[in-house]
Design an enzyme around this catalytic site. Structure first.
Site, PDB file in Angstrom:
ATOM      1  N   GLU A  39     -38.459 -34.586  20.427  1.00  0.00           N
ATOM      2  CA  GLU A  39     -38.297 -36.192  20.927  1.00  0.00           C
ATOM      3  C   GLU A  39     -39.747 -36.709  20.346  1.00  0.00           C
ATOM      4  O   GLU A  39     -40.294 -37.486  21.211  1.00  0.00           O
ATOM      5  CB  GLU A  39     -38.275 -35.857  22.393  1.00  0.00           C
ATOM      6  CG  GLU A  39     -36.902 -35.526  22.748  1.00  0.00           C
ATOM      7  CD  GLU A  39     -36.723 -35.570  24.329  1.00  0.00           C
ATOM      8  OE1 GLU A  39     -37.684 -35.703  25.046  1.00  0.00           O
ATOM      9  OE2 GLU A  39     -35.588 -35.657  24.787  1.00  0.00           O
ATOM     10  N   GLU A  81     -34.549 -35.597  38.311  1.00  0.00           N
ATOM     11  CA  GLU A  81     -34.087 -36.651  37.307  1.00  0.00           C
ATOM     12  C   GLU A  81     -32.696 -36.975  37.178  1.00  0.00           C
ATOM     13  O   GLU A  81     -32.586 -38.174  37.247  1.00  0.00           O
ATOM     14  CB  GLU A  81     -34.931 -36.008  36.052  1.00  0.00           C
ATOM     15  CG  GLU A  81     -34.228 -37.058  34.680  1.00  0.00           C
ATOM     16  CD  GLU A  81     -34.884 -36.417  33.408  1.00  0.00           C
ATOM     17  OE1 GLU A  81     -35.436 -35.403  33.468  1.00  0.00           O
ATOM     18  OE2 GLU A  81     -34.611 -37.143  32.470  1.00  0.00           O
ATOM     19  N   ASP A 111     -29.797 -31.061  28.825  1.00  0.00           N
ATOM     20  CA  ASP A 111     -30.936 -31.570  29.593  1.00  0.00           C
ATOM     21  C   ASP A 111     -30.748 -31.699  31.038  1.00  0.00           C
ATOM     22  O   ASP A 111     -30.495 -32.961  31.501  1.00  0.00           O
ATOM     23  CB  ASP A 111     -31.431 -32.920  28.944  1.00  0.00           C
ATOM     24  CG  ASP A 111     -32.760 -33.310  29.407  1.00  0.00           C
ATOM     25  OD1 ASP A 111     -33.386 -32.517  29.713  1.00  0.00           O
ATOM     26  OD2 ASP A 111     -33.120 -34.375  29.215  1.00  0.00           O
TER      27      ASP A 111
END
Lengths: 649, 649
Positions: B265, B372, B344
């Site tokens: 990333e 998240e 993820d």
């Protein structure tokens, strides 16, 4: 910032006057001084007396000519060209018209008369003083930071603002709003302890005939003042505004007025006190009237907390439902400022029905020069053809007045200028600023001719450059439409940023912006017969034309009707095939535009060519992304293959 | 911050020791001093000699018992309870086990032995020192700002950090990473001129048996040093890291190690120099080895600039394809840290096949305590059942080792703590931090029993409160799954924020996160036979089970297969009906949870009840939105009506 592009006033554009005798009528009007300074800047020879036989003469017109204060007449006789002006503003505008004519070899052997169609021609800057955490310094700005503000205050050096003012005067703009319609706490203080900032800006704009406007916080009596209310019918509130306005106009005698976004998207307004928009607007108007200033009250009012499940509420109806019942109640110095379409500056919308419906109200048309939904100055999109279509639309039928004739309150637009070297991000986006000013002055001008005018001033007389840029821009708005939003559907954009495709991006949002696509069809039923009734807000013949799927123009079909993908358009194609065809063609055309720009390498200065070339590469990438996402979405949803068997992912 | 909730260590939890005699073995180990201070804090009577007949005795175990340095044995005889510890860490952990036992009335008449299953039990804080413009101070943090940093520097007052350290020690956490794995320029300086910040934090954590870890910038030799490279095979780079690490470990002798997100990333890594992850990790490991510290190298590596049109690239494959060929090449003090799923931290993913495939590598499992993708501490979602399922998964079949037995490098998790009064935003999210620590110590613990343990410590012995909170939380993860992501599909979330539904939000993104829903079906074909081959990354029997649509577990069906909406699940329902049924049931259950919390009003302290009640209202609103958006999307797309005729918009 070291590099600064001269836009359409490069030294070359002035060179035609170099050495010519110029006579400007005696008089101490500041705007005549401005004309004299312009003559000196061009290297002309100022001659007071006697009036020279050749060159340029700028003199008052006979009263009998009936010219308004901004009007002028041009005539050429032998070697002499004469500007006869109605008022000093007319002298200034006449001067710049002469520049345009000289650059393009135009002569007026028969006298030509110039009067602006609208008295108010304004650019609204959505600039913040404090940088907004989400929106940045310039809301919906794609040209860097503000040219007015830096580091939380007015810039020390305002010389660039002065050059900006000159550029605006040269295209006939006569008003500028210096802060965002969404007024933050910092910006609200422009009305109170930071009034000095407005005063300094007004002093810079004044020699160019431009009046300064201010966006205000309707709740200022509460937020800035000592009051516990901002109820417009409370006498203390009216007095507070009268006092505040007197302070402003004492320091800025030519103050233009207030711009207000009230009861919209979270901004405060009269509704909190059970009052309506006429109550609110008139209260402010009465504070401004003694000073010859106006309040512009935006009609962009709707429920932005809509439930997407609720198909009976239609955001497109909101402005009409809210404001038309108030027609006749607004004071003379209220201008109701209406966006061109019922939603929000989409690439294609039908014209707002509010404008033809409010015969007793001074309505201003609001356009968007900044390319919020039209490529954000990374895509080359020349918008003057869109504006020309809007201004020429005849709501009551072909033999009745055009929209431009119905608008009496002025033309406004959101500015596209920032502190980058080209002023407008994409160098070619300068054409939009130029075209806006010229159309605001004369809405009947041909956008294609305006494009040539801008090219000639900006790029000079290389015919290949002129033809190349013309070819790139002339149809670029329709090209952008073709690879983005099909058939008037709108809002298939990335939420928040509004850049790039997201077919369902606003589909389940509270913003009232839906397309209702399913496996069988797409579009919003806004008919009277079976839909939200929005089509009925138009006068005839358009109410009937929009109502029927047989007569609605193809380009707004999905704005008015929910139809199957197999519905056949007037073009003969089905809706689904139209989606595929236009997206393939649009993306291909974007690539063609980039290739055409590529061919101009070496003919256009490298410091202009290169940054534009980078933007064209982004436009091609983005157009391809639009093509593929939109085509894939509708192929997956409809299951109908492309007739031509092209690749859909 | 005035209010601070005591989490699971309220004064009440200590009160059982008040007045009791406590003997702690002589010795100057700092951790024994910590136990003595804890005894004083509880109001116990410290008795050096002779060992009292009752109360609590903390003494070294016989060497013959073979306890590790963190292990201990508990035994009760008459009025006396004895903690026999392997090392001083064991004394500390034994102390807190006694607290838990006393609060719940548990006695160990037969000696009970306690050893952690993993030597490394770490919480990774994604805290930034400088506030990131998009991610804020704590990346993916839902509990306010950082407890470590404020105003761009370490906090002056670290007393809260000390209380945090005590809470972590009480649940067996023995390491903390003090900065975000995405290392900014400011945070990179923790390794150089701001090392004092790490040193001060280490001093606070040390008395609680917690070692400090640091996220580092792989390009630090370039960005911080004087080198023109960060090539791991360049001797100057290795020397730079050796020197930097020696500086760190001289000032922090018990320094735990580095955490590295490399070539992921946008973070720098060894690929820039044509080196692989083993080259990069080993270079750092050799700098750390002389100091007894480890490098944790994250396996979260994939192409985040994927083209959604490309169906052959599969992000789920990436970690396996990248790291499994390197098995056997990593030094002993390299820990490869692997997220539990191949994507993820989704609510439901199959277990990452990297973990069973790397027998010669010290692999750590990475969980996410911060919510998240699981409601962001606005939804009450107890995650220990998810972690328990993950830890208990048997990749090689039912009679073979569980995942927890294959993991030898430790258990890591992203922390959920910030500076808000409850530490974790939602008061009930404390249960996740508690459950994480306890499962990291002993992965075979029953999450439902852990929930009761946490409730008893935190809320005391009101049976109605205990039953109510248990009922709310016990199945809350599956409830969240039911109203959000069906059948393992994942990533139907708002881009960026990851909160709230957006069925197509990541469908055309570069992130490699697609569901490929069309009018006929949905899911990703990851089979070997016809898909991306991801299913083949598993050992048997799971490779075959996942490969076949007949044997794949329902809950991950769409992760492995693209099936028609009419495909019938093992449950007997069709896919589309499952989507409808689970979303209706899930949203109804969320409302039920809120009602159950409502029933506890007056029984739970108002200052806990009220903020949780606000969050339950948001959970109900959000679950309803999830239900309706997901159901409407699939109804519009499939055209198949709900069998039970419920409202779909």
């Amino acid at each position: 910032m070291t590099f600064e592009h001269p836009m359409w006033l490069p030294d070359r554009a002035l060179s035609f006057l170099t050495g010519l005798p110029v006579h400007v009528a005696a008089g101490d009007e500041p705007l005549l001084d401005t004309v004299r300074r312009e003559a000196e800047r061009a290297g002309a020879v100022l001659v007071d007396d006697p009036i020279p036989a050749g060159g340029l003469t700028v003199v008052p017109a006979d009263a009998a000519a009936g010219l308004g204060p901004e009007g002028f007449e041009l005539s050429s006789a032998g070697e002499r060209t004469t500007v006869s002006y109605g008022g000093a503003h007319g002298a200034l505008y006449g001067w710049f018209q002469v520049l345009r004519d000289l650059a393009r070899g135009v002569r007026h052997d028969a006298p030509a008369r110039f009067e602006p169609a609208q008295r108010l021609r304004v650019l609204d800057h959505w600039d913040n003083i404090a940088v907004h955490p989400v929106m940045g310094q310039v809301e919906r700005g794609y040209s860097g930071g503000s040219i007015f503000y830096a580091d939380g205050a007015l810039r020390d050096d305002l010389s660039r603002v002065e050059r900006y003012a000159r550029l605006l005067a040269s295209i006939g703009i006569n008003a500028v709003t210096v802060n965002n319609v969404n007024v933050g706490r910092r910006e609200a203080r422009l009305l109170s302890d930071d009034l000095g900032t407005v005063e300094r800006l007004a002093a810079v704009f004044r020699p160019w005939g431009i009046r300064v406007h201010l966006s205000i916080d309707f709740a200022a009596p509460l937020n800035l003042g000592d009051l516990d209310t901002s109820d417009p019918l409370d006498g203390r509130v009216a007095q507070w505004w009268a006092d505040a306005t007197t302070r402003v106009c004492t320091r800025i005698p030519d103050f233009g007025g207030y711009l207000v976004k009230a009861d919209s998207e979270g901004q405060p307004g009269p509704h909190a006190y059970g009052r309506d928009h006429a109550d609110g607007a008139n209260m402010l108007a009465r504070a401004l009237a003694p000073h010859g200033a106006v309040v512009r009250w935006r009609a962009f009012v709707y429920n932005h907390r809509q439930d997407w499940r609720d198909r009976s509420t239609d955001r497109a109806r909101a402005a009409y439902d809210t404001f038309v019942p108030l027609d006749g109640r607004f004071d003379d110095n209220v201008v109701l400022q209406v966006k061109y379409g019922p939603l929000d500056f989409q690439t294609r919308e039908p014209l707002s029905p509010v404008i033809p419906a409010m015969a007793q109200t001074n309505v201003a048309l609001e356009l968007q020069v900044t390319q919020e939904y039209t490529g954000q100055q990374r895509h080359a999109v020349y918008l003057a053809p869109q504006w020309s279509e809007i201004l020429g639309f005849r709501p009551f039928g072909e033999d009745r007045p055009a929209l431009a004739e119905l608008v009496r309150g002025g033309i406004a637009a959101v500015a596209n200028v920032g502190d980058d070297g080209f002023w407008t991000g994409h160098p070619l986006a300068q054409a939009n600023l130029y075209g806006y000013g010229r159309l605001a002055w004369d809405p009947t001008l041909d956008p294609s001719a305006l494009l040539d005018e801008w090219i000639a001033l900006t790029f000079g007389d290389d015919a290949a450059v002129a033809a190349g840029i013309h070819a790139i821009l002339d149809d670029s708005w329709r090209t952008y439409e073709s690879y983005t939003a099909p058939l008037g559907v709108g809002f298939m954009v990335t939420p928040g940023s509004h850049y790039g495709p997201a077919v369902d991006g606003y589909e389940y949002s509270p913003w009232g912006t839906y397309h209702f696509a399913d496996r069988d069809g797409i579009g919003v039923d806004r008919t009277v017969a079976t839909g939200t009734g929005y089509a009925g807000q138009y006068p005839e013949p358009w109410a009937s034309r929009f109502e029927s799927v047989d007569t609605v123009p193809d380009e707004v079909l999905l704005f008015f009707h929910h139809v199957p993908y197999t519905h056949r358009l007037h073009s003969g194609r089905t809706v689904i095939q139209h989606i595929y065809d236009t997206h393939f063609a649009g993306a291909a055309r974007a690539a063609g535009m980039a290739a055409e720009w590529d061919a101009l390498r070496g003919r256009v200065d490298d410091d202009v060519w290169m940054p534009a070339a980078e933007r064209f590469a982004e436009q091609v990438r983005s157009a391809t992304e639009w093509r593929d996402q939109v085509n894939t979405y509708f192929w997956r949803t409809s299951g109908i293959a492309d007739e031509r068997g092209r690749t859909i992912y």
